[in-house]
Design an enzyme around this catalytic site. Sequence first.
Site, PDB file in Angstrom:
ATOM      1  N   LEU A   6       0.837  -1.196   0.000  1.00 50.01           N
ATOM      2  CA  LEU A   6       0.000   0.000   0.000  1.00 50.01           C
ATOM      3  C   LEU A   6       0.873   1.247   0.000  1.00 50.01           C
ATOM      4  CD1 LEU A   6      -2.698  -1.129   2.593  1.00 50.01           C
ATOM      5  CD2 LEU A   6      -2.519  -1.655   0.144  1.00 50.01           C
ATOM      6  N   ALA A   8      -0.427   4.499  -1.495  1.00 53.46           N
ATOM      7  CA  ALA A   8      -1.275   5.495  -2.160  1.00 53.46           C
ATOM      8  C   ALA A   8      -1.376   6.809  -1.409  1.00 53.46           C
ATOM      9  CB  ALA A   8      -2.679   4.927  -2.371  1.00 53.46           C
ATOM     10  N   GLY A   9      -1.031   6.825  -0.123  1.00 54.25           N
ATOM     11  CA  GLY A   9      -1.293   8.003   0.698  1.00 54.25           C
ATOM     12  C   GLY A   9      -0.257   9.098   0.548  1.00 54.25           C
ATOM     13  N   GLN A  78      -5.719   3.607  -6.358  1.00 54.01           N
ATOM     14  CA  GLN A  78      -6.794   3.897  -5.416  1.00 54.01           C
ATOM     15  C   GLN A  78      -7.229   5.340  -5.661  1.00 54.01           C
ATOM     16  OE1 GLN A  78      -5.770   3.923  -1.230  1.00 54.01           O
ATOM     17  NE2 GLN A  78      -7.892   3.529  -0.589  1.00 54.01           N
ATOM     18  N   GLY A  83      -9.619   4.098   3.074  1.00 51.79           N
ATOM     19  CA  GLY A  83      -9.338   3.016   4.004  1.00 51.79           C
ATOM     20  C   GLY A  83      -8.507   1.900   3.405  1.00 51.79           C
ATOM     21  N   GLU A 148      -9.553 -13.399  17.759  1.00 54.26           N
ATOM     22  CA  GLU A 148     -10.307 -12.161  17.569  1.00 54.26           C
ATOM     23  C   GLU A 148      -9.335 -11.009  17.413  1.00 54.26           C
ATOM     24  OE1 GLU A 148     -14.108  -9.875  19.751  1.00 54.26           O
ATOM     25  OE2 GLU A 148     -12.807 -11.230  20.887  1.00 54.26           O
ATOM     26  N   ASN A 162      -1.797  -5.282  16.531  1.00 55.54           N
ATOM     27  CA  ASN A 162      -1.811  -5.543  15.093  1.00 55.54           C
ATOM     28  C   ASN A 162      -0.800  -4.628  14.403  1.00 55.54           C
ATOM     29  OD1 ASN A 162      -2.491  -6.051  12.403  1.00 55.54           O
ATOM     30  ND2 ASN A 162      -4.315  -4.755  12.474  1.00 55.54           N
ATOM     31  N   HIS A 310      28.857  27.150   4.448  1.00 59.00           N
ATOM     32  CA  HIS A 310      29.942  27.110   5.420  1.00 59.00           C
ATOM     33  C   HIS A 310      29.537  27.668   6.787  1.00 59.00           C
ATOM     34  CE1 HIS A 310      30.172  30.773   2.978  1.00 59.00           C
ATOM     35  NE2 HIS A 310      30.647  31.394   4.040  1.00 59.00           N
TER      36      HIS A 310
END
Length: 395
Positions: A6, A8-9, A78, A83, A148, A162, A310
């Site tokens: 990814l 695209a941002g 995208q 998202g 989960e 994550n 300089h």
Amino acid sequence: MKAVVLAAGQGTRMRPLSESVPKPMLPVADRPLAAHTVDAAVDAGADEIVLVIGYEGETVRNYFGAEHRGVPVSYAVQEEQAGTADAVNAARDHIEGPFAVLNGDNLYDQAAIDRLFDACPAVCAIEVDEPSNYGVLSTDGEDGLITEIVEKPADPPTNLANAGAYAFPPEAREWLEVPASERGEHEITDVVARVIDEYDVTPITLERWLDVGRPWELLEANEWKLAEMERRIDGDVSEDATLEGAVVVEDGATVEPGVVIEGPALIREGAEIGPNAYVRGATLVGPDAEIGHSVEIKNSIVSRGTSVSHLSYVGDSVLGRDVNFGAGTNVANLRHDDADIRFTVKGERVSTGRRKFGVVAGDEVKTGINTSLTPGLKLETGATTMSGETVARDR
């Protein structure tokens, strides 16, 4: 395994550095940030790279071309940054079979990406001290599989956050069209949740990971990657220069007499250093940059075509492309009270978490001679200062 990267941002938190360069293409050691991610995928065995592009996408195309290190590269656009699931969905026509998803503005340790590809379906995680600030993975105590994924829970079930790197089974291609979340974005974590429901998903713990979102994290990324370099001198280095440690001087770079460079440091092609300059810390001097007589550069990024004239000092700073610091420009990088330096991100002053942090200068900034710049200063693209001026507010 195809790898969807990814990229695209724009990276609004990285401004002004991302005004005309997409954040994933900002320099980290000898290549753009996204190239480290692509290389990690290639080394892990990806047989095709799919780059999702958007803002200034031609910059990404021009760098990677049709193949990278012998691996085919394709592109998906995208149209609107809506998202992460939307970004991956933009690439669905390129996806068949199992596929990985990696963020082009993250750095990952290579061993974990290798394990991610091998363990598909799998999710990369990082152990954190305050998991309630992240999306957290719940795991089964017996076999350690993910049960989960919970977004910013008040009572985190684990300390595994994550890390935004995934290996998906082929069926996940059909699950990419997810409804918008409360913040109006199509989240890849909704796809992850369905994969967890349908498959045994393995958590892959990263030893090291960095989400590069703000200018000081770009410095941290360079500190990481410059520290991995091995000494190599291919350019024109004077016999009267002193190079200590892991210093790389690329072919076409020039190091004048009296220069001292203490690694890790990278002097890129076409750059000119000195005479009598001092380069130290984890410093990147970009292509065609000029570091003048008796200049000191410490732990900084000096981008392509930038000139530091300089008798100047630049510490813990990020200078964009074609910046011109006039003679005697001095950057302050430490507060008298030793408190963390604060910096403006999207209109809000936030802590960098660093005791030492200098300035961030956008492309084509120009300072007059003997300018003094205070810690945590942001100079927008094209900003200028007068000779002898002390600049204490963002400009």
